[in-house]
Write an enzyme that holds these catalytic residues in place. Structure first.
Site, PDB file in Angstrom:
ATOM      1  N   LYS A 202       0.838  -1.197   0.000  1.00 18.99           N
ATOM      2  CA  LYS A 202       0.000   0.000   0.000  1.00 18.99           C
ATOM      3  C   LYS A 202       0.876   1.252   0.000  1.00 18.99           C
ATOM      4  O   LYS A 202       0.683   2.166  -0.790  1.00 18.99           O
ATOM      5  CB  LYS A 202      -0.914  -0.020   1.225  1.00 18.99           C
ATOM      6  CG  LYS A 202      -1.813   1.174   1.322  1.00 18.99           C
ATOM      7  CD  LYS A 202      -2.715   1.086   2.532  1.00 18.99           C
ATOM      8  CE  LYS A 202      -3.388   2.424   2.775  1.00 18.99           C
ATOM      9  NZ  LYS A 202      -4.137   2.445   4.018  1.00 18.99           N
ATOM     10  N   GLU A 208      10.906  -4.728   3.640  1.00 19.59           N
ATOM     11  CA  GLU A 208      10.955  -6.144   3.263  1.00 19.59           C
ATOM     12  C   GLU A 208      10.548  -6.329   1.805  1.00 19.59           C
ATOM     13  O   GLU A 208      11.201  -7.039   1.029  1.00 19.59           O
ATOM     14  CB  GLU A 208      10.004  -6.963   4.155  1.00 19.59           C
ATOM     15  CG  GLU A 208      10.407  -7.050   5.613  1.00 19.59           C
ATOM     16  CD  GLU A 208       9.868  -5.904   6.448  1.00 19.59           C
ATOM     17  OE1 GLU A 208       9.518  -4.830   5.885  1.00 19.59           O
ATOM     18  OE2 GLU A 208       9.793  -6.056   7.672  1.00 19.59           O
ATOM     19  N   GLY A 264      -4.502  -1.686   5.243  1.00 15.54           N
ATOM     20  CA  GLY A 264      -3.846  -2.878   4.694  1.00 15.54           C
ATOM     21  C   GLY A 264      -4.500  -4.172   5.146  1.00 15.54           C
ATOM     22  O   GLY A 264      -4.723  -5.090   4.351  1.00 15.54           O
ATOM     23  N   ARG A 265      -4.851  -4.261   6.431  1.00 18.63           N
ATOM     24  CA  ARG A 265      -5.397  -5.521   6.948  1.00 18.63           C
ATOM     25  C   ARG A 265      -6.849  -5.740   6.551  1.00 18.63           C
ATOM     26  O   ARG A 265      -7.428  -6.766   6.887  1.00 18.63           O
ATOM     27  CB  ARG A 265      -5.210  -5.570   8.470  1.00 18.63           C
ATOM     28  CG  ARG A 265      -5.686  -4.343   9.217  1.00 18.63           C
ATOM     29  CD  ARG A 265      -5.123  -4.292  10.631  1.00 18.63           C
ATOM     30  NE  ARG A 265      -5.489  -3.085  11.357  1.00 18.63           N
ATOM     31  CZ  ARG A 265      -4.784  -1.952  11.334  1.00 18.63           C
ATOM     32  NH1 ARG A 265      -3.702  -1.864  10.604  1.00 18.63           N
ATOM     33  NH2 ARG A 265      -5.176  -0.905  12.037  1.00 18.63           N
ATOM     34  N   GLU A 351      -3.452  -5.556  15.517  1.00 19.14           N
ATOM     35  CA  GLU A 351      -2.942  -4.296  14.960  1.00 19.14           C
ATOM     36  C   GLU A 351      -4.032  -3.223  15.020  1.00 19.14           C
ATOM     37  O   GLU A 351      -3.753  -2.039  15.163  1.00 19.14           O
ATOM     38  CB  GLU A 351      -2.449  -4.489  13.518  1.00 19.14           C
ATOM     39  CG  GLU A 351      -1.542  -3.363  13.045  1.00 19.14           C
ATOM     40  CD  GLU A 351      -0.874  -3.628  11.702  1.00 19.14           C
ATOM     41  OE1 GLU A 351      -1.565  -3.534  10.670  1.00 19.14           O
ATOM     42  OE2 GLU A 351       0.332  -3.915  11.672  1.00 19.14           O
ATOM     43  N   HIS A 382      -3.166 -32.064  20.249  1.00 23.43           N
ATOM     44  CA  HIS A 382      -2.009 -32.897  20.595  1.00 23.43           C
ATOM     45  C   HIS A 382      -0.794 -32.054  20.931  1.00 23.43           C
ATOM     46  O   HIS A 382       0.312 -32.588  21.030  1.00 23.43           O
ATOM     47  CB  HIS A 382      -1.695 -33.849  19.437  1.00 23.43           C
ATOM     48  CG  HIS A 382      -2.834 -34.783  19.131  1.00 23.43           C
ATOM     49  ND1 HIS A 382      -3.031 -35.972  19.809  1.00 23.43           N
ATOM     50  CD2 HIS A 382      -3.862 -34.670  18.261  1.00 23.43           C
ATOM     51  CE1 HIS A 382      -4.120 -36.564  19.342  1.00 23.43           C
ATOM     52  NE2 HIS A 382      -4.653 -35.795  18.404  1.00 23.43           N
ATOM     53  N   LYS A 508      10.729   0.132  13.270  1.00 19.38           N
ATOM     54  CA  LYS A 508      11.172   0.337  11.881  1.00 19.38           C
ATOM     55  C   LYS A 508      12.264   1.405  11.833  1.00 19.38           C
ATOM     56  O   LYS A 508      13.261   1.271  11.134  1.00 19.38           O
ATOM     57  CB  LYS A 508      10.005   0.818  11.004  1.00 19.38           C
ATOM     58  CG  LYS A 508       8.971  -0.242  10.678  1.00 19.38           C
ATOM     59  CD  LYS A 508       7.962   0.347   9.679  1.00 19.38           C
ATOM     60  CE  LYS A 508       6.704  -0.488   9.585  1.00 19.38           C
ATOM     61  NZ  LYS A 508       5.679   0.125   8.760  1.00 19.38           N
TER      62      LYS A 508
HETATM   63  O1  F6P Z   1       4.158  -2.323   9.531  1.00 15.04           O
HETATM   64  C1  F6P Z   1       2.801  -2.594   9.562  1.00 15.04           C
HETATM   65  C2  F6P Z   1       2.167  -2.386   8.221  1.00 15.04           C
HETATM   66  O2  F6P Z   1       2.091  -1.035   7.927  1.00 15.04           O
HETATM   67  C3  F6P Z   1       0.804  -3.036   8.153  1.00 15.04           C
HETATM   68  O3  F6P Z   1      -0.182  -2.241   8.671  1.00 15.04           O
HETATM   69  C4  F6P Z   1       0.680  -3.308   6.703  1.00 15.04           C
HETATM   70  O4  F6P Z   1      -0.315  -4.251   6.428  1.00 15.04           O
HETATM   71  C5  F6P Z   1       2.077  -3.806   6.388  1.00 15.04           C
HETATM   72  O5  F6P Z   1       2.911  -3.012   7.191  1.00 15.04           O
HETATM   73  C6  F6P Z   1       2.490  -3.715   4.954  1.00 15.04           C
HETATM   74  O6  F6P Z   1       2.404  -2.406   4.486  1.00 15.04           O
HETATM   75  P1  F6P Z   1       2.440  -2.061   2.964  1.00 15.04           P
HETATM   76  O7  F6P Z   1       1.270  -2.726   2.302  1.00 15.04           O
HETATM   77  O8  F6P Z   1       2.364  -0.571   2.896  1.00 15.04           O
HETATM   78  O9  F6P Z   1       3.731  -2.580   2.385  1.00 15.04           O
END
Ligand code: F6P
Length: 542
Positions: A202, A208, A264-265, A351, A382, A508
């Site tokens: 987003k 990452e 995002g979620r 979150e 289990h 971060k």
């Molecule tokens: O670090 C948390 C977050 O901002 C989440 O809320 C989000 O879903 C995720 O990182 C990934 O963010 P993006 O879609 O902007 O890469």
């Protein structure tokens, strides 16, 4: 919540404390009074430790908070995410499948419809193996979803849950983490010339995702003797930051938008679900949206909170957290296909609701989100169910299953369902010391008593059961939307902004300052003793 509301819950909890769930479950009509259906979902909360009076008190709090007004404000697109000055319109993403007219702004609906159309056209072209119009080379066999958090968990959950609906046209992979082992393993397994990378972010600033994107880009370019343009042809982006995606060399026809009005979620219903659409095809993707829309319609039209599944689920959560004081909540799907549900709900609930100050910045009076965790049944039985049955802490559970399986192995499915039902009963009823003693036949009286004590189950441990008619795109859509709305209602009751996540930022920022030090830069004196010690240990070995 107000002090008076918390006092009411405390009083109700104290009144119910001496009453064992065994007694509550013996009341005539218990199941009928404490279970509700919406579309393909049945919620049984008769094994929750509450009665009419407690439920009434909870419902009164929802009424005092104005849950219907908040609900309508969300569907309308009011600025619910005040800290970021954004509306909250993930429901508009599936409004096209709704039976009710959408109150969302028309321009939002148009933009969403246009994007869904573009997404459908891209999926069709890729399925036909003819996406040259998009600049994508022919012969794509594997799709890698590069995204993390909301750009991974929802699509991953749905792709795995709907394995029975996969067209088989593409193999889908997920690469959320920056752990190079996974990235390297994926590159070993896949053919770069046949791989399509979906860069889903987003913000388009997530470390990452961008780092892995650059690694995969180099890997694909190597297969074309370093030809960057041909490597770029293997990338599609989904982002609210369209300009940043284009700056990476991804042309506009391969950038699908997301919007600030979708967290995002809450975004699996948007182009973030592209990997899902590629896995199951657009008709099934639309059925998934239809399931969510069905839950939206139910949430919007069941004005009596007693009949409103999301409100009930939210109230049960508030009861367990603020009435009974339970700090954890377990999610146990009795369906391997839903193995990613606990992880998805961890982000959705923790979150969204993992906050201790209200939307006005004031310290909240009540405890908020419990620790959400879980794993599939029967595996979990289990592994950690011992602690859930006899440990010192009570963990309320959501036990989730499907009535009709997607296979013909009837005995397997009967065994799975039998376990689901049995566990809920065992948690609620337990086994008394007298019952355990009657079973103990070996040893003298002291030994028998000791053994009986260890074989006693206190019971009185609450759970809800959610039964899907079957696991289909529709029922999965409805299930996810149910939990989304649960969060929205709890956010109202707890006075939380469920749509920002400031708590993820500090780490971060620190990681950004540590990264150059791992590359050899001087260790700033401001680093704490532990960070300095660990950096020295890492340097000593590298
Ligand atoms: O670090 C948390 C977050 O901002 C989440 O809320 C989000 O879903 C995720 O990182 C990934 O963010 P993006 O879609 O902007 O890469």
């Amino acid at each position: 919540m107000l002090a008076g509301q918390l006092d009411t819950l405390a009083r109700e909890a104290a009144r119910l404390k001496p009453l064992h769930l065994r007694e509550l479950l013996a009341e005539p009509g218990r199941f009928e009074r404490f279970s509700r259906r919406a579309g393909p979902l049945l919620l049984d909360f008769s094994r929750q430790k509450l009665d009419e009076s407690a439920l009434q008190a909870l419902g009164a709090i929802a009424e005092q908070c104005g849950w219907r007004q908040r609900r309508d404000a969300m569907f309308r697109g009011d600025l619910l995410n005040r800290s970021e000055q954004r509306p909250v319109l993930h429901t508009a993403l599936r409004a096209g499948e709704s039976q009710l007219p959408s109150p969302a702004p028309a321009e939002v609906a148009d933009e969403i419809a246009r994007t869904l159309r573009r997404m459908g056209e891209l999926v069709d072209a890729l399925e036909r193996g003819d996406a040259v119009a998009y600049g994508i080379p022919a012969g794509i066999t594997d799709v890698v979803n590069l995204g993390i958090g909301g750009s991974d968990l929802g699509p991953r959950l749905a792709v795995e849950a709907l394995a029975g609906y996969h067209s088989g046209r593409f193999r889908c992979h997920f690469l959320p983490n920056v752990d190079g082992h996974e990235t390297a393993a994926l590159m070993r397994r896949l053919d770069p010339r046949k791989t399509l990378v979906l860069l889903v972010s987003k913000s388009f600033t997530t470390q990452e995702t961008l780092l892995n994107g650059a690694v995969l880009r180099r890997w694909i370019a190597q297969a074309y003797d370093g030809d960057e343009a041909r490597a770029a042809a293997h990338f599609v982006a989904v982002s609210a930051n369209v300009a940043a995606a284009q700056a990476l060399g991804i042309p506009p026809e391969r950038v699908l938008p997301m919007w600030d009005f979708v967290g995002g979620r809450y975004s699996v219903w948007s182009a973030v679900g592209l990997v899902l659409a590629l896995a199951i095809g657009m008709p099934n993707f639309r059925a998934f949206l239809r399931g969510a829309a069905l839950m939206d319609d139910h949430f919007r039209s069941a004005d009596d909170w007693r009949n409103n599944l999301p409100v009930l689920l939210a109230l049960i959560g508030v009861w367990n957290r603020n009435g009974l004081g339970h700090a954890a909540h377990g999610v146990i799907p009795y369906l391997d296909a839903l193995r990613e549900l606990p992880a998805f709900l961890q982000q959705l609930e923790m979150e969204s609701l993992g906050k201790r100050v209200g939307a006005d910045g004031g310290e909240l009076l009540q405890a908020t989100v419990p620790v959400v965790w879980g794993s599939v049944g029967t595996n979990a039985q289990h592994a950690f169910f011992q602690a859930l049955h006899q440990g010192s802490d009570v963990v309320p559970l959501d036990l989730i299953g499907a009535v009709r399986p997607g296979h013909a192995l009837e005995q397997n499915h009967a065994a799975l369902l039998a376990n689901l039902l049995a566990q809920g009963a065992a948690f609620a009823l337990g086994k008394t010391h007298a019952e355990a003693l009657a079973e103990a036949t070996q040893g003298d009286a002291a030994e028998r008593a000791a053994l009986a004590a260890q074989r006693t189950f206190p019971g009185d441990r609450p759970s809800s059961t959610l039964l899907l008619d079957a696991l289909t795109p529709e029922s999965l859509g409805a299930l996810i939307a149910l939990y989304e709305h649960k969060v929205v209602v709890q956010a109202l009751l707890w006075d939380i902004n469920a749509f920002d996540q400031w708590g993820v930022e500090l780490g971060k920022v620190l990681a950004k300052s540590i990264l150059p030090v791992l590359g050899g830069a001087d260790v700033p004196a401001a680093f704490d003793a532990s960070t300095r010690g660990l950096i020295a240990a890492i340097r000593g070995l590298s």
